[in-house]
Design a protein around this motif. Structure first.
Motif, short mmCIF file in Angstrom:
data_model
loop_
_atom_site.label_atom_id
_atom_site.label_comp_id
_atom_site.label_asym_id
_atom_site.label_seq_id
_atom_site.Cartn_x
_atom_site.Cartn_y
_atom_site.Cartn_z
N ALA A 1 86.02 -19.81 16.45
CA ALA A 1 85.13 -20.96 16.28
C ALA A 1 84.04 -20.96 17.35
N LEU A 2 82.84 -21.32 16.94
CA LEU A 2 81.74 -21.49 17.89
C LEU A 2 81.74 -22.95 18.33
N ASP A 3 82.07 -23.17 19.60
CA ASP A 3 82.25 -24.52 20.15
C ASP A 3 80.92 -25.07 20.68
N ASP A 4 80.82 -26.39 20.73
CA ASP A 4 79.67 -27.07 21.35
C ASP A 4 78.34 -26.67 20.73
N PHE A 5 78.31 -26.43 19.43
CA PHE A 5 77.07 -26.05 18.77
C PHE A 5 76.11 -27.24 18.78
N ARG B 1 97.51 -18.63 12.32
CA ARG B 1 97.64 -20.01 12.82
C ARG B 1 96.95 -20.22 14.16
N LEU B 2 96.29 -19.18 14.65
CA LEU B 2 95.58 -19.31 15.93
C LEU B 2 94.07 -19.23 15.72
N VAL B 3 93.36 -20.20 16.31
CA VAL B 3 91.90 -20.16 16.34
C VAL B 3 91.47 -20.18 17.80
N LEU B 4 90.53 -19.33 18.16
CA LEU B 4 90.00 -19.35 19.51
C LEU B 4 88.61 -19.99 19.47
N GLU B 5 88.41 -21.01 20.31
CA GLU B 5 87.11 -21.69 20.38
C GLU B 5 86.35 -21.17 21.58
N LEU B 6 85.12 -20.75 21.35
CA LEU B 6 84.32 -20.33 22.48
C LEU B 6 82.88 -20.80 22.35
N THR B 7 82.23 -20.96 23.48
CA THR B 7 80.84 -21.42 23.49
C THR B 7 79.91 -20.21 23.62
N GLU B 8 78.66 -20.44 23.33
CA GLU B 8 77.71 -19.33 23.41
C GLU B 8 77.56 -18.77 24.80
N SER B 9 77.84 -19.59 25.81
CA SER B 9 77.72 -19.09 27.18
C SER B 9 78.71 -17.94 27.42
N VAL C 1 92.61 -22.98 20.46
CA VAL C 1 92.70 -22.82 21.92
C VAL C 1 91.31 -22.48 22.46
N ASN C 2 90.90 -23.18 23.50
CA ASN C 2 89.61 -22.89 24.14
C ASN C 2 89.69 -21.61 24.96
N LEU C 3 88.70 -20.77 24.78
CA LEU C 3 88.68 -19.51 25.51
C LEU C 3 87.54 -19.56 26.52
N SER C 4 87.85 -19.39 27.78
CA SER C 4 86.80 -19.47 28.80
C SER C 4 85.97 -18.18 28.79
#
Ligand code: C2E
Ligand code: CA
Ligand code: CA
Ligand code: CA
Length: 275
Positions: free
Chosen positions: A173-177, A141-149, A112-115
């Motif tokens: 997870a580190l998104d948009d690396f 079973r849950l992964v949270l995806e977030l960006t460095e911003s 799930v993407n985390l804002s």
């Protein structure tokens, strides 16, 4: 500032005026949509390059506007961030993803993407715990995806939040690396389980040797740090071969499955990866 109080503008830009009006209207519609829960989640498959097995599905929100049709998340998510609607929307997304994934018989991970604004919300940990408890989804079973911003704003608080989530057994997870501010320091200091290499970066690998070298280094770095490296936006078999050869552990992209309401079939995913 109120228009009535400002002096006569030197240039009157009717087009700009129209854009502002349209934007304001969309914010109003967005607010109503959050209240009416007029969104749905689509899921895009993620698979291991080594085995071709499915490792999880990323939840991607969709908004069907009553008159304008489908509006892209790249349009309405930033709008929600700016207008203050993102936290209620993000809570809905999180809970919906947990409730839907709890019903999957395959027991795969849901990402799930985390804002950024939601990561900064002091009630986030409580919200996530409640979503898991209410849905019955195991934290593993849950992964949270977030960006460095999401991290650069209030670094210490972000670290506290992520450590608390991690302690619950949730994956991060580190998104948009590979685009924006990706720094090695963030990889070292934050409890990431996986790195997601951005699609724009991946799209360069079939014609850019330097991009391939960087890909190889990031894959090695991930291995050293005990993080899996997923390459996003894989559309071509040639891209799959390169990321496999260079040591990425998983992929996501149209080649193996587009985001959809129905979960991608394991046989079809494996088939697509053999091509
Ligand atoms: P993202 O998190 O990087 O999500 C991946 C985006 O790439 C998705 O776009 C997906 O449909 C698209 N994509 C996947 N495979 C391919 C491919 O092979 N080729 C190409 N060209 N594109 C591919 P989508 O669904 O339009 O979402 C765009 C962005 O909007 C997401 O980027 C994410 O930043 C945001 N977003 C989407 N859903 C959510 C959500 O539920 N919550 C939050 N906070 N943000 C979301
Ligand atoms: Ca994502
Ligand atoms: Ca991404
Ligand atoms: Ca992206």
């Amino acid at each position: 500032a109120k228009a009535a109080r400002s002096p006569e503008p030197c240039f009157y830009d009717a087009q700009m005026d129209e854009a502002v009006r349209a934007r304001r209207e969309l914010v109003t519609d967005l607010r109503a949509a959050v209240e009416a829960e007029a969104f749905e989640l689509h899921y895009q498959v993620q698979a291991s390059v080594e085995t071709g097995e499915i490792t999880g599905y990323e939840a991607l929100v969709r908004w069907n506007h009553p008159t304008r049709g489908r509006i892209a998340p790249l349009v309405f998510i930033p709008l929600a961030e700016e207008s203050g609607e993102i936290v209620p929307l993000s809570i809905w997304i999180l809970r919906q993803a947990c409730f839907e994934a709890a019903l999957w018989t395959n027991r795969h991970i849901v990402a799930v993407n985390l804002s950024p604004k939601h990561l900064a919300d002091p009630r986030l940990v409580e919200t996530v715990a409640a979503a898991l408890a209410d849905s019955g989804l195991p934290p593993e079973r849950l992964v949270l995806e977030l960006t460095e911003s999401a991290i650069i704003h209030d670094r210490n608080f972000a670290l506290d939040q992520l450590q608390a989530l991690k302690a619950m057994g949730i994956g991060i997870a580190l998104d948009d690396f590979g685009v924006g501010y990706s720094s090695l320091d963030v990889l070292r200091s934050f409890p990431f389980d996986r790195i997601k290499l951005d699609a724009s970066f991946v799209s360069a690998i079939d014609h850019d040797d330097q991009a391939v070298s960087i890909l190889r280094s990031v894959a090695a770095l991930g291995r050293t740090l005990g993080m899996s490296v997923l390459a996003e936006g894989i559309e071509q078999p040639a891209q799959l071969s390169i990321v496999t050869r260079e040591g990425c552990s998983a992929i996501q992209g149209y080649l193996i499955g587009k985001p959809a309401r129905v979960l991608a079939d394991p046989g079809e995913v494996r088939q697509a990866m053999l091509l």
